[in-house]
Design a protein around this motif. Structure first.
Motif, mmCIF file in Angstrom:
data_model
loop_
_atom_site.group_PDB
_atom_site.id
_atom_site.type_symbol
_atom_site.label_atom_id
_atom_site.label_comp_id
_atom_site.label_asym_id
_atom_site.label_seq_id
_atom_site.Cartn_x
_atom_site.Cartn_y
_atom_site.Cartn_z
ATOM 1 N N ARG A 1 -10.333 3.818 -7.124
ATOM 2 C CA ARG A 1 -10.228 3.656 -5.676
ATOM 3 C C ARG A 1 -11.587 3.797 -5.005
ATOM 4 N N LEU A 2 -12.411 4.718 -5.510
ATOM 5 C CA LEU A 2 -13.761 4.873 -4.964
ATOM 6 C C LEU A 2 -14.598 3.616 -5.150
ATOM 7 N N PHE A 3 -14.295 2.862 -6.222
ATOM 8 C CA PHE A 3 -15.010 1.613 -6.489
ATOM 9 C C PHE A 3 -14.330 0.408 -5.840
ATOM 10 N N GLY A 4 -13.361 0.650 -4.976
ATOM 11 C CA GLY A 4 -12.728 -0.445 -4.238
ATOM 12 C C GLY A 4 -11.639 -1.175 -4.981
ATOM 13 N N VAL A 5 -11.119 -0.598 -6.054
ATOM 14 C CA VAL A 5 -10.022 -1.217 -6.794
ATOM 15 C C VAL A 5 -8.730 -1.046 -5.984
ATOM 16 N N ARG A 6 -7.900 -2.080 -5.949
ATOM 17 C CA ARG A 6 -6.663 -2.035 -5.181
ATOM 18 C C ARG A 6 -5.708 -0.957 -5.723
ATOM 19 N N ALA A 7 -4.803 -0.501 -4.849
ATOM 20 C CA ALA A 7 -3.924 0.627 -5.194
ATOM 21 C C ALA A 7 -3.078 0.340 -6.434
ATOM 22 N N ARG B 1 2.722 4.374 -0.585
ATOM 23 C CA ARG B 1 3.739 3.878 0.349
ATOM 24 C C ARG B 1 3.497 4.383 1.765
ATOM 25 N N SER B 2 3.097 5.648 1.889
ATOM 26 C CA SER B 2 2.819 6.208 3.210
ATOM 27 C C SER B 2 1.658 5.487 3.873
ATOM 28 N N SER B 3 0.606 5.198 3.076
ATOM 29 C CA SER B 3 -0.547 4.474 3.621
ATOM 30 C C SER B 3 -0.159 3.064 4.039
ATOM 31 N N ALA B 4 0.674 2.411 3.218
ATOM 32 C CA ALA B 4 1.113 1.057 3.547
ATOM 33 C C ALA B 4 1.971 1.056 4.804
ATOM 34 N N GLY C 1 2.648 -0.146 10.498
ATOM 35 C CA GLY C 1 3.392 0.381 11.631
ATOM 36 C C GLY C 1 4.818 0.736 11.329
ATOM 37 N N ARG C 2 5.182 0.845 10.020
ATOM 38 C CA ARG C 2 6.563 1.172 9.671
ATOM 39 C C ARG C 2 6.773 2.661 9.484
ATOM 40 N N GLY C 3 5.685 3.431 9.632
ATOM 41 C CA GLY C 3 5.804 4.870 9.445
ATOM 42 C C GLY C 3 6.329 5.544 10.693
ATOM 43 N N PRO C 4 6.159 6.865 10.757
ATOM 44 C CA PRO C 4 6.595 7.598 11.941
ATOM 45 C C PRO C 4 5.905 7.080 13.189
ATOM 46 N N ARG C 5 6.584 7.021 14.297
ATOM 47 C CA ARG C 5 6.025 6.466 15.515
ATOM 48 C C ARG C 5 4.865 7.304 16.008
ATOM 49 N N THR C 6 3.806 6.617 16.386
ATOM 50 C CA THR C 6 2.628 7.299 16.912
ATOM 51 C C THR C 6 2.854 7.608 18.372
ATOM 52 N N ALA C 7 1.918 8.364 18.963
ATOM 53 C CA ALA C 7 2.054 8.745 20.360
ATOM 54 C C ALA C 7 2.081 7.533 21.266
#
Length: 308
Positions: A222-228, A286-289, A294-300
């Motif tokens: 990940r540090l080298f930019g490899v996809r998840a 999944r949380s990052s995705a 915008g599918r995660g918990p609603r922001t302020a």
């Protein structure tokens, strides 16, 4: 552990495992490496450089006796295998990349395993304890025969009799798992009086080594930019070793039961540890995705305005 049954059955079990791996490989699995050069290079760097250094540092930190120290280095040098592919599939990794990494690792292991093992034997000098003289040329040929020849036979069979190879793929996988399980259970029954001592000797170091391997295998790519998805595949390939190779080489090639202990203990602990780390990584991905889409918990800013 070094009973006649184990000494004969272990090489047979490893040959079946590697033959099954060959049945699942094609030439394209090797050529695919060129399409993912960064991920492959980073994963192999972790596997062949970082992990031996980590294992060496842990051995010094824990002050393992020479034979166990060499066993840890042998474990660190061993490649990934079919189990890594399974965990990658379960946790959303790039399984095609896993297959390619396993293919390349199996080839390179013929060189890297004897090299790292001989360096470890030279440094820790266990000769006085078991008469070990290292993996000399004749023993390197044994490693080649144990690791690579069954893979090549399986690949040749897949190429010349594809339908038969595909039909045999699943039965061979099941047979190899059952055979290896039978050998391990036989060894545990034979050594039942020493199992607790083995866990006390190397349980902590193998657990820490497995957790570091899985974490390094994900974070460094990940540090080298490899996809998840590819990083998950790298994590499983780097962290889930083919402990059967280490155990077989220790007992059947180096004639040392004690050298096999780290790989044997690791082989038991790596399954729950890989499952735990894989679950944590996939949950984080999944949380990052969800946050990115915008599918995660609603922001302020997305929350409804209070009534005026």
């Amino acid at each position: 552990m070094n009973s006649p049954v184990v000494s004969v059955a272990l090489p047979l079990a490893l040959a079946v495992i590697m033959f099954g791996l060959g049945l699942a490989l094609t030439v394209d699995d090797f050529t695919r490496v060129a399409r993912n050069p960064k991920a492959v290079a980073v994963a192999l760097g972790c596997q062949m450089v970082v992990l031996p250094l980590v294992a060496f540092g842990l051995v010094l930190l824990f002050g393992l006796p020479p034979l166990l120290a060499v066993g840890m280095m042998l474990l660190a040098a061993s490649p990934g295998g079919a189990t890594a592919n399974l965990f990658s599939h379960l946790f959303g990794g790039d399984v095609a990349l896993n297959v390619s990494l396993t293919a390349v690792n199996s080839l390179l292991a013929v060189v890297t395993v004897p090299l790292i093992t001989n360096l470890a034997i030279a440094h820790f000098d266990p000769v006085g304890e078991a008469g070990t003289v290292g993996l000399q040329f004749g023993k390197v040929v044994q490693v080649f025969a144990l690791v690579l020849v069954p893979v090549l036979v399986g690949m040749a069979l897949r190429r010349t009799a594809t339908r038969f190879a595909e039909a045999m793929d699943r039965p061979v996988r099941i047979a190899s798992a059952l055979l290896l399980m039978a050998v391990v259970l036989s060894a545990m029954v034979t050594e039942r009086g020493n199992v607790t001592d083995y866990l006390l000797d190397v349980g902590a170091i193998t657990t820490i080594f497995c957790l570091i391997s899985l974490t390094v295998g994900y974070q460094v790519p990940r540090l080298f930019g490899v996809r998840a998805r590819q990083a998950i595949a790298c994590s499983m390939e780097v962290g889930v070793h083919n402990s059967a190779i280490s155990i077989t080489i220790a007992i059947s090639v180096l004639d040392s039961t004690e050298m096999a202990i780290p790989a044997a203990v690791y082989g038991v602990s790596m399954v729950p540890l890989a499952a735990l780390v894989g679950w944590l990584i996939s949950r984080r991905v999944r949380s990052s995705a969800d946050a990115a889409t915008g599918r995660g918990p609603r922001t302020a800013s997305a929350a409804p305005h209070p009534p005026s």
